[in-house]
Write a protein that holds these residues in place. Structure first.
Motif, PDB file in Angstrom:
ATOM      1  N   ARG A  58      54.707  46.930  51.204  1.00 33.02           N
ATOM      2  CA  ARG A  58      54.037  47.734  50.179  1.00 33.02           C
ATOM      3  C   ARG A  58      54.079  49.224  50.484  1.00 33.02           C
ATOM      4  N   GLY A  59      54.622  49.593  51.631  1.00 28.96           N
ATOM      5  CA  GLY A  59      54.825  51.002  51.946  1.00 28.96           C
ATOM      6  C   GLY A  59      53.758  51.644  52.803  1.00 28.96           C
ATOM      7  N   PHE A  60      52.860  50.861  53.407  1.00 25.76           N
ATOM      8  CA  PHE A  60      51.831  51.440  54.265  1.00 25.76           C
ATOM      9  C   PHE A  60      52.405  51.801  55.628  1.00 25.76           C
ATOM     10  N   ARG A  61      51.833  52.841  56.230  1.00 24.85           N
ATOM     11  CA  ARG A  61      52.143  53.189  57.615  1.00 24.85           C
ATOM     12  C   ARG A  61      51.188  52.384  58.498  1.00 24.85           C
ATOM     13  N   ILE A  62      51.734  51.597  59.405  1.00 25.25           N
ATOM     14  CA  ILE A  62      50.913  50.646  60.155  1.00 25.25           C
ATOM     15  C   ILE A  62      51.158  50.794  61.652  1.00 25.25           C
ATOM     16  N   THR A  63      50.061  50.851  62.389  1.00 22.85           N
ATOM     17  CA  THR A  63      50.091  50.661  63.833  1.00 22.85           C
ATOM     18  C   THR A  63      49.500  49.287  64.098  1.00 22.85           C
ATOM     19  N   ALA A  64      50.269  48.409  64.720  1.00 24.95           N
ATOM     20  CA  ALA A  64      49.846  47.031  64.971  1.00 24.95           C
ATOM     21  C   ALA A  64      49.703  46.825  66.473  1.00 24.95           C
ATOM     22  N   VAL A  65      48.501  46.477  66.907  1.00 26.34           N
ATOM     23  CA  VAL A  65      48.212  46.291  68.327  1.00 26.34           C
ATOM     24  C   VAL A  65      48.167  44.796  68.617  1.00 26.34           C
ATOM     25  N   GLU A  66      48.911  44.358  69.629  1.00 24.29           N
ATOM     26  CA  GLU A  66      48.987  42.936  69.965  1.00 24.29           C
ATOM     27  C   GLU A  66      48.903  42.741  71.477  1.00 24.29           C
ATOM     28  N   LEU A  67      48.015  41.857  71.900  1.00 23.25           N
ATOM     29  CA  LEU A  67      47.812  41.583  73.322  1.00 23.25           C
ATOM     30  C   LEU A  67      48.996  40.883  73.968  1.00 23.25           C
ATOM     31  N   GLY A  68      49.594  39.910  73.280  1.00 27.61           N
ATOM     32  CA  GLY A  68      50.626  39.068  73.882  1.00 27.61           C
ATOM     33  C   GLY A  68      51.990  39.736  73.914  1.00 27.61           C
ATOM     34  N   SER A  90      49.201  45.789  73.712  1.00 32.52           N
ATOM     35  CA  SER A  90      47.963  46.126  74.424  1.00 32.52           C
ATOM     36  C   SER A  90      46.835  45.295  73.853  1.00 32.52           C
ATOM     37  N   SER A  91      45.781  45.137  74.619  1.00 36.05           N
ATOM     38  CA  SER A  91      44.539  44.643  74.028  1.00 36.05           C
ATOM     39  C   SER A  91      43.928  45.774  73.219  1.00 36.05           C
ATOM     40  N   PHE A  92      43.174  45.430  72.201  1.00 38.72           N
ATOM     41  CA  PHE A  92      42.510  46.455  71.402  1.00 38.72           C
ATOM     42  C   PHE A  92      41.495  47.212  72.261  1.00 38.72           C
ATOM     43  N   GLU A  93      40.829  46.501  73.147  1.00 38.84           N
ATOM     44  CA  GLU A  93      39.800  47.123  73.975  1.00 38.84           C
ATOM     45  C   GLU A  93      40.371  48.218  74.874  1.00 38.84           C
ATOM     46  N   GLU A  94      41.575  48.020  75.409  1.00 34.16           N
ATOM     47  CA  GLU A  94      42.166  48.963  76.360  1.00 34.16           C
ATOM     48  C   GLU A  94      43.091  49.983  75.717  1.00 34.16           C
ATOM     49  N   TRP A  95      43.434  49.758  74.460  1.00 29.07           N
ATOM     50  CA  TRP A  95      44.397  50.649  73.792  1.00 29.07           C
ATOM     51  C   TRP A  95      43.823  52.051  73.630  1.00 29.07           C
ATOM     52  N   GLU A  96      44.643  53.063  73.939  1.00 27.47           N
ATOM     53  CA  GLU A  96      44.257  54.463  73.767  1.00 27.47           C
ATOM     54  C   GLU A  96      44.930  54.992  72.507  1.00 27.47           C
ATOM     55  N   PRO A  97      44.173  55.195  71.446  1.00 25.47           N
ATOM     56  CA  PRO A  97      44.757  55.565  70.155  1.00 25.47           C
ATOM     57  C   PRO A  97      45.072  57.057  70.058  1.00 25.47           C
ATOM     58  N   PRO A  98      45.878  57.431  69.052  1.00 22.59           N
ATOM     59  CA  PRO A  98      46.110  58.854  68.786  1.00 22.59           C
ATOM     60  C   PRO A  98      44.867  59.486  68.172  1.00 22.59           C
ATOM     61  N   ASP A  99      44.912  60.788  68.018  1.00 23.03           N
ATOM     62  CA  ASP A  99      43.740  61.500  67.497  1.00 23.03           C
ATOM     63  C   ASP A  99      43.579  61.368  65.984  1.00 23.03           C
ATOM     64  N   LYS A 112      37.673  37.624  65.998  1.00 25.45           N
ATOM     65  CA  LYS A 112      36.754  36.906  66.884  1.00 25.45           C
ATOM     66  C   LYS A 112      37.213  36.938  68.332  1.00 25.45           C
ATOM     67  N   TRP A 113      38.489  37.277  68.566  1.00 23.99           N
ATOM     68  CA  TRP A 113      39.015  37.326  69.923  1.00 23.99           C
ATOM     69  C   TRP A 113      38.815  38.694  70.569  1.00 23.99           C
ATOM     70  N   VAL A 114      38.265  39.648  69.846  1.00 22.46           N
ATOM     71  CA  VAL A 114      38.003  40.975  70.395  1.00 22.46           C
ATOM     72  C   VAL A 114      36.583  41.003  70.957  1.00 22.46           C
ATOM     73  N   ASP A 115      36.392  41.655  72.081  1.00 21.90           N
ATOM     74  CA  ASP A 115      35.096  41.744  72.736  1.00 21.90           C
ATOM     75  C   ASP A 115      34.048  42.274  71.750  1.00 21.90           C
ATOM     76  N   PRO A 116      32.994  41.499  71.464  1.00 17.83           N
ATOM     77  CA  PRO A 116      31.992  41.941  70.489  1.00 17.83           C
ATOM     78  C   PRO A 116      31.240  43.192  70.913  1.00 17.83           C
ATOM     79  N   ARG A 117      31.260  43.530  72.185  1.00 14.58           N
ATOM     80  CA  ARG A 117      30.600  44.747  72.653  1.00 14.58           C
ATOM     81  C   ARG A 117      31.410  45.994  72.312  1.00 14.58           C
ATOM     82  N   VAL A 118      32.671  45.794  71.910  1.00 13.21           N
ATOM     83  CA  VAL A 118      33.593  46.906  71.705  1.00 13.21           C
ATOM     84  C   VAL A 118      34.046  47.042  70.260  1.00 13.21           C
TER      85      VAL A 118
END
Length: 260
Positions: A58-68, A90-99, A112-118
């Motif tokens: 559909r033309g979206f710009r996407i950053t896709a983060v995947e642990l495996g 990367s895991s979502f918890e450890e990923w360092e995103p752009p500004d 549900k697989w992402v740390d609920p504290r984060v």
């Protein structure tokens, strides 16, 4: 949280065995979020790209983060023709995103697989003011008149000690609560702006269904002797049917929140 790492073992199977999400789900996603191309999207836990590809088209710009590692490689292969899509291992918890903030953060059968504290705090921090968070899962549904195969095979799970604590038979899809709305609102970072439910069905041969089971964390982690017995029972019971097939219903609830 340890089970989330099992999916990478099924990277080659996941795309083929797991169902595609209904086209109507993406229509609802865009209607509820208001995003239009070329908005910036962040996908949490993209797997092999099942929900990434329809939005990339559909033309979206996407950053896709995947642990495996294997799943990320599969996603890159499938999305190679879309220069506006980046797959990050990367895991979502450890990923360092752009500004630069995102217009939409979404997760398809991964939240549900992402740390609920984060998860909610980080998603909110990554969104522009008023940006949206969208989450959905795809689970086994039991509408009125569901295939009796599942009542039969449930006895096998129970005998193996793999039946779990869920009530049997499970509630109908329309009687189940939204699995994400309460947590999303309770986070204090999002306001729920809409939910949509979709139910659909697929027919499976024994081997197709066993390939599907091989993508579920509980079956991947199951003791081999238990899994072998269960799979033999699936084959035996479906071999007794004239067409050798079962009908499995799927249900997904799309929940969309607005950053407050």
């Amino acid at each position: 949280m340890e089970l989330r790492e099992t999916f990478d073992r099924a990277a080659s199977l996941y795309q083929r065995a797991r169902p595609d999400y209904p086209d109507a789900l993406y229509d609802d996603l865009l209607a509820l979020t208001g995003v239009v191309p070329p908005a910036r999207l962040l996908e949490v836990g993209c797997g092999p790209g099942k929900a990434t590809l329809p939005l990339a088209r559909r033309g979206f710009r996407i950053t896709a983060v995947e642990l495996g590692t294997a799943l990320a490689a599969e996603a890159r292969r499938r999305l190679a023709g879309f220069p506006h899509v980046e797959v990050v291992r990367s895991s979502f918890e450890e990923w360092e995103p752009p500004d630069t903030p995102y217009d939409l953060v979404y997760a398809a059968t991964a939240w549900k697989w992402v740390d609920p504290r984060v998860r909610y705090a980080k998603a909110a921090a990554l969104l522009r003011p008023g940006g949206r968070l969208a989450v959905w899962d795809a689970g086994h549904a039991f509408p009125e008149g569901f295939d009796p195969f599942f009542a039969e095979i449930q006895k096998v799970y129970d005998a193996l000690g793999e039946g779990g604590d869920d009530v049997w038979p499970p509630p109908r899809p329309e009687d189940l609560p939204d699995p994400h709305a309460a947590d999303l609102a309770a986070s204090g970072r999002f306001e729920v702006v809409g939910t949509r439910r979709h139910v659909w069905a697929r027919r499976y041969t024994a081997e197709e269904y066993l390939a599907l089971l091989d993508t579920f964390s509980g079956h991947i982690a199951m003791a081999p002797e238990r899994r072998d017995h269960l799979y033999a029972e699936v084959r035996r019971r479906l071999a007794a049917r004239p067409d050798g097939r079962l009908t499995r219903h799927w249900s997904t609830v799309l929940t969309v929140g607005r950053r407050v």
